[in-house]
Design a protein around this motif. Structure first.
Motif, PDB file in Angstrom:
ATOM      1  N   LYS A 159       0.849  -1.191   0.000  1.00 42.42           N
ATOM      2  CA  LYS A 159       0.000   0.000   0.000  1.00 42.42           C
ATOM      3  C   LYS A 159       0.884   1.239   0.000  1.00 42.42           C
ATOM      4  O   LYS A 159       2.035   1.181   0.416  1.00 42.42           O
ATOM      5  N   PRO A 160       0.337   2.384  -0.458  1.00 45.88           N
ATOM      6  CA  PRO A 160       1.142   3.612  -0.426  1.00 45.88           C
ATOM      7  C   PRO A 160       1.630   3.897   0.995  1.00 45.88           C
ATOM      8  O   PRO A 160       0.859   3.813   1.949  1.00 45.88           O
ATOM      9  N   ASP A 161       2.895   4.190   1.137  1.00 46.15           N
ATOM     10  CA  ASP A 161       3.472   4.493   2.440  1.00 46.15           C
ATOM     11  C   ASP A 161       3.225   5.968   2.733  1.00 46.15           C
ATOM     12  O   ASP A 161       3.962   6.845   2.303  1.00 46.15           O
ATOM     13  N   ARG A 162       2.150   6.253   3.456  1.00 43.88           N
ATOM     14  CA  ARG A 162       1.728   7.629   3.698  1.00 43.88           C
ATOM     15  C   ARG A 162       2.721   8.390   4.570  1.00 43.88           C
ATOM     16  O   ARG A 162       2.797   9.612   4.482  1.00 43.88           O
ATOM     17  N   THR A 163       3.509   7.709   5.368  1.00 42.50           N
ATOM     18  CA  THR A 163       4.533   8.395   6.151  1.00 42.50           C
ATOM     19  C   THR A 163       5.591   8.984   5.226  1.00 42.50           C
ATOM     20  O   THR A 163       5.994  10.137   5.374  1.00 42.50           O
ATOM     21  N   ILE A 164       6.023   8.219   4.243  1.00 40.08           N
ATOM     22  CA  ILE A 164       7.008   8.717   3.281  1.00 40.08           C
ATOM     23  C   ILE A 164       6.378   9.786   2.396  1.00 40.08           C
ATOM     24  O   ILE A 164       7.005  10.813   2.108  1.00 40.08           O
ATOM     25  N   VAL A 165       5.129   9.578   1.979  1.00 41.21           N
ATOM     26  CA  VAL A 165       4.436  10.587   1.173  1.00 41.21           C
ATOM     27  C   VAL A 165       4.370  11.902   1.944  1.00 41.21           C
ATOM     28  O   VAL A 165       4.639  12.972   1.400  1.00 41.21           O
TER      29      VAL A 165
END
Length: 115
Positions: free
Chosen positions: A103-109
């Protein structure tokens, strides 16, 4: 420094946050920001997060062979959502940061979108 969790939790007026969507609403319509970014044929996936002072940020994954730039995606979104919302940082990448689950890594985003 604002933590990722508190930043995401501070959804601003005009935004409806769901795990996979940020929707901008005005008197006549609702618009999913990720879908709006992907309306461009050179963007294959997008992650939108709420930002500071009524803005939102978008990380856009460019399609293979595309040379789309952040300014082009930002202008596209401005035409679609302003004045209901203000476009904040837009980052275009060739590879989406993902978690171990894919899944998209929202922390990195979040870190990539931080001014």
């Amino acid at each position: 420094m604002t933590s990722y969790r508190s930043w995401v939790d501070r959804l601003l007026d005009g935004f409806r946050g769901e795990p996979d969507a940020i929707v901008v609403r005005d008197a006549s319509r609702s618009l999913d920001l990720e879908d709006a970014a992907c309306a461009r044929t050179d963007v294959v996936y997008a992650v939108a997060l709420p930002g500071e002072a009524g803005t939102f940020g978008v990380l856009a994954l460019r399609s293979r062979g595309s040379w789309v730039e952040a300014d082009e995606v930002r202008e596209h979104l401005r035409r679609l959502v302003e004045p209901a919302a203000a476009v904040g940082p837009v980052v275009v990448v060739d590879r989406l940061p993902v978690t171990e689950q894919g899944k998209p890594d929202r922390t990195i985003v979040f870190e990539l979108l931080r001014p």
